[in-house]
Design a protein around this motif. Structure first.
Motif, PDB file in Angstrom:
ATOM      1  N   ASP A   3      49.365 -25.526 -14.387  1.00  0.00           N
ATOM      2  CA  ASP A   3      49.553 -26.971 -14.290  1.00  0.00           C
ATOM      3  C   ASP A   3      50.888 -27.392 -14.918  1.00  0.00           C
ATOM      4  O   ASP A   3      51.651 -28.161 -14.328  1.00  0.00           O
ATOM      5  CB  ASP A   3      48.395 -27.685 -14.992  1.00  0.00           C
ATOM      6  CG  ASP A   3      48.589 -29.186 -15.090  1.00  0.00           C
ATOM      7  OD1 ASP A   3      48.275 -29.878 -14.111  1.00  0.00           O
ATOM      8  OD2 ASP A   3      49.065 -29.659 -16.148  1.00  0.00           O
ATOM      9  N   MET A   4      51.167 -26.875 -16.100  1.00  0.00           N
ATOM     10  CA  MET A   4      52.394 -27.254 -16.794  1.00  0.00           C
ATOM     11  C   MET A   4      53.642 -26.770 -16.049  1.00  0.00           C
ATOM     12  O   MET A   4      54.651 -27.469 -15.969  1.00  0.00           O
ATOM     13  CB  MET A   4      52.383 -26.701 -18.220  1.00  0.00           C
ATOM     14  CG  MET A   4      51.263 -27.261 -19.097  1.00  0.00           C
ATOM     15  SD  MET A   4      51.304 -29.066 -19.236  1.00  0.00           S
ATOM     16  CE  MET A   4      52.724 -29.275 -20.283  1.00  0.00           C
TER      17      MET A   4
ATOM     18  N   ASP B 218      44.474 -32.108 -11.270  1.00  0.00           N
ATOM     19  CA  ASP B 218      45.436 -31.307 -12.018  1.00  0.00           C
ATOM     20  C   ASP B 218      46.381 -30.661 -11.011  1.00  0.00           C
ATOM     21  O   ASP B 218      46.175 -30.751  -9.800  1.00  0.00           O
ATOM     22  CB  ASP B 218      44.741 -30.261 -12.893  1.00  0.00           C
ATOM     23  CG  ASP B 218      43.947 -29.242 -12.081  1.00  0.00           C
ATOM     24  OD1 ASP B 218      44.553 -28.556 -11.236  1.00  0.00           O
ATOM     25  OD2 ASP B 218      42.725 -29.134 -12.290  1.00  0.00           O
TER      26      ASP B 218
ATOM     27  N   ASP C  85      40.728 -31.279 -16.313  1.00  0.00           N
ATOM     28  CA  ASP C  85      41.243 -31.383 -17.688  1.00  0.00           C
ATOM     29  C   ASP C  85      41.264 -32.851 -18.112  1.00  0.00           C
ATOM     30  O   ASP C  85      42.163 -33.595 -17.735  1.00  0.00           O
ATOM     31  CB  ASP C  85      42.653 -30.792 -17.754  1.00  0.00           C
ATOM     32  CG  ASP C  85      43.299 -30.944 -19.120  1.00  0.00           C
ATOM     33  OD1 ASP C  85      42.589 -31.304 -20.092  1.00  0.00           O
ATOM     34  OD2 ASP C  85      44.516 -30.695 -19.226  1.00  0.00           O
TER      35      ASP C  85
ATOM     36  N   LYS D  39      42.897 -38.650 -19.525  1.00  0.00           N
ATOM     37  CA  LYS D  39      43.508 -38.513 -18.200  1.00  0.00           C
ATOM     38  C   LYS D  39      43.484 -39.829 -17.428  1.00  0.00           C
ATOM     39  O   LYS D  39      44.427 -40.143 -16.688  1.00  0.00           O
ATOM     40  CB  LYS D  39      42.809 -37.421 -17.398  1.00  0.00           C
ATOM     41  CG  LYS D  39      41.351 -37.729 -17.043  1.00  0.00           C
ATOM     42  CD  LYS D  39      40.753 -36.684 -16.110  1.00  0.00           C
ATOM     43  CE  LYS D  39      39.327 -37.069 -15.689  1.00  0.00           C
ATOM     44  NZ  LYS D  39      38.776 -36.104 -14.705  1.00  0.00           N
TER      45      LYS D  39
ATOM     46  N   ALA E  33      47.357 -27.342 -11.118  1.00  0.00           N
ATOM     47  CA  ALA E  33      47.274 -25.890 -11.197  1.00  0.00           C
ATOM     48  C   ALA E  33      47.030 -25.257  -9.830  1.00  0.00           C
ATOM     49  O   ALA E  33      46.376 -25.844  -8.961  1.00  0.00           O
ATOM     50  CB  ALA E  33      46.156 -25.488 -12.162  1.00  0.00           C
TER      51      ALA E  33
ATOM     52  N   HIS F 248      47.449 -34.417 -18.169  1.00  0.00           N
ATOM     53  CA  HIS F 248      46.089 -33.965 -17.849  1.00  0.00           C
ATOM     54  C   HIS F 248      45.699 -34.385 -16.422  1.00  0.00           C
ATOM     55  O   HIS F 248      46.547 -34.628 -15.595  1.00  0.00           O
ATOM     56  CB  HIS F 248      45.112 -34.466 -18.905  1.00  0.00           C
ATOM     57  CG  HIS F 248      45.549 -34.126 -20.296  1.00  0.00           C
ATOM     58  ND1 HIS F 248      45.416 -32.872 -20.848  1.00  0.00           N
ATOM     59  CD2 HIS F 248      46.171 -34.885 -21.247  1.00  0.00           C
ATOM     60  CE1 HIS F 248      45.919 -32.855 -22.069  1.00  0.00           C
ATOM     61  NE2 HIS F 248      46.393 -34.067 -22.335  1.00  0.00           N
TER      62      HIS F 248
ATOM     63  N   SER G  30      45.410 -18.832 -15.625  1.00  0.00           N
ATOM     64  CA  SER G  30      45.405 -19.873 -16.655  1.00  0.00           C
ATOM     65  C   SER G  30      45.731 -21.200 -15.988  1.00  0.00           C
ATOM     66  O   SER G  30      46.884 -21.454 -15.606  1.00  0.00           O
ATOM     67  CB  SER G  30      46.435 -19.579 -17.755  1.00  0.00           C
ATOM     68  OG  SER G  30      46.549 -20.698 -18.626  1.00  0.00           O
ATOM     69  N   LYS G  31      44.728 -22.038 -15.810  1.00  0.00           N
ATOM     70  CA  LYS G  31      44.918 -23.319 -15.141  1.00  0.00           C
ATOM     71  C   LYS G  31      45.925 -24.193 -15.889  1.00  0.00           C
ATOM     72  O   LYS G  31      46.738 -24.885 -15.289  1.00  0.00           O
ATOM     73  CB  LYS G  31      43.574 -24.055 -15.032  1.00  0.00           C
ATOM     74  CG  LYS G  31      42.578 -23.398 -14.090  1.00  0.00           C
ATOM     75  CD  LYS G  31      42.974 -23.612 -12.640  1.00  0.00           C
ATOM     76  CE  LYS G  31      41.907 -23.121 -11.693  1.00  0.00           C
ATOM     77  NZ  LYS G  31      42.293 -23.312 -10.270  1.00  0.00           N
ATOM     78  N   LYS G  32      45.845 -24.164 -17.219  1.00  0.00           N
ATOM     79  CA  LYS G  32      46.723 -25.024 -18.021  1.00  0.00           C
ATOM     80  C   LYS G  32      48.184 -24.635 -17.854  1.00  0.00           C
ATOM     81  O   LYS G  32      49.046 -25.489 -17.642  1.00  0.00           O
ATOM     82  CB  LYS G  32      46.321 -24.940 -19.501  1.00  0.00           C
ATOM     83  CG  LYS G  32      47.039 -25.946 -20.389  1.00  0.00           C
ATOM     84  CD  LYS G  32      46.669 -27.372 -20.018  1.00  0.00           C
ATOM     85  CE  LYS G  32      47.331 -28.380 -20.922  1.00  0.00           C
ATOM     86  NZ  LYS G  32      47.044 -29.764 -20.484  1.00  0.00           N
TER      87      LYS G  32
END
Length: 209
Positions: A97-98, A84, A42, A54, A86, A38, A92-94
């Motif tokens: 980020d991943m 983060d 996030d 986080k 991203a 995170h 899609s930020k998530k």
């Protein structure tokens, strides 16, 4: 003689120690990647008293990096501040980020990756650290079992949780090196949330990992 001594020691050592011995026997400086989950917008899980996952993740990751470097390892972080990863205009930020975390891990080419997280559950009595690995990764399974064993022995002998396989976590599926997610505790448990904010307890967790 040196090889014989290492083999003999490995035969009588606990599994976690055998794993470390095997890694130390490899040539060159061992790189370990630490991923504080995170960050930025996030917060991850939020505790009963407002503790943000986080923040705990980053504190533990920075402490772990320092400890590993003092022991001669090369430690790489996916993030070292409250941000983060991203892309700014990502739909899609998530997901963005991943993906960035996976890219950073792959570029670092570490021997293993440890992703630091905190857990949560509707039942506030639930507690205890637990490790997760990708189901088809034998190395990931071994690392997760070693870390789970160490967390129980060092932090909480009453913890009966076991290392658990998971096929759905993005980071576990998309990372090309052995990786383990360490859920250090439950922020939904008021007592464990309090402990996770304590410097001495954080140091205990880092020692175990």
């Amino acid at each position: 003689m040196a090889v014989i001594l290492i083999v003999a020691a490995a035969m009588i050592a606990p599994r976690s120690a055998r794993y470390v011995m095997n890694m130390k026997a490899q040539a060159g400086k061992i790189c370990i990647c630490i991923d504080p989950g995170h960050g930025g917008s996030d917060p991850g899980k939020v505790g009963t008293n407002g503790t943000k996952e986080k923040d705990i993740n980053l504190i533990l990751a920075l402490k772990l990096k320092q400890q590993l470097e003092e022991k001669g390892y090369q430690a790489v972080l996916t993030r070292d501040s409250d941000t983060d990863l991203a892309e700014e205009n990502a739909s899609s930020k998530k997901v963005s980020d991943m993906k960035k975390r996976c890219d950073l891990i792959d570029r670092a080419k570490p021997a293993v990756t440890i992703s630091i997280h905190q857990n949560s559950y509707p039942d506030s009595s639930v507690s205890g650290a637990q490790t997760f690995y990708y189901g088809s990764s034998e190395e990931g399974k071994l690392l997760a079992e070693c870390l789970q064993e160490s967390l129980i022995k060092t932090v909480d002998p009453s913890n009966h949780r076991m290392a658990k396989a998971n096929e759905s976590y993005y980071l576990l599926k998309k990372t090309s090196v052995p990786i383990v997610i360490v859920e250090c505790g439950f922020l939904s448990n008021p007592e464990e949330e309090r402990k996770l904010q304590e410097d001495s307890y954080q140091n205990l967790l880092v020692e175990a990992i």
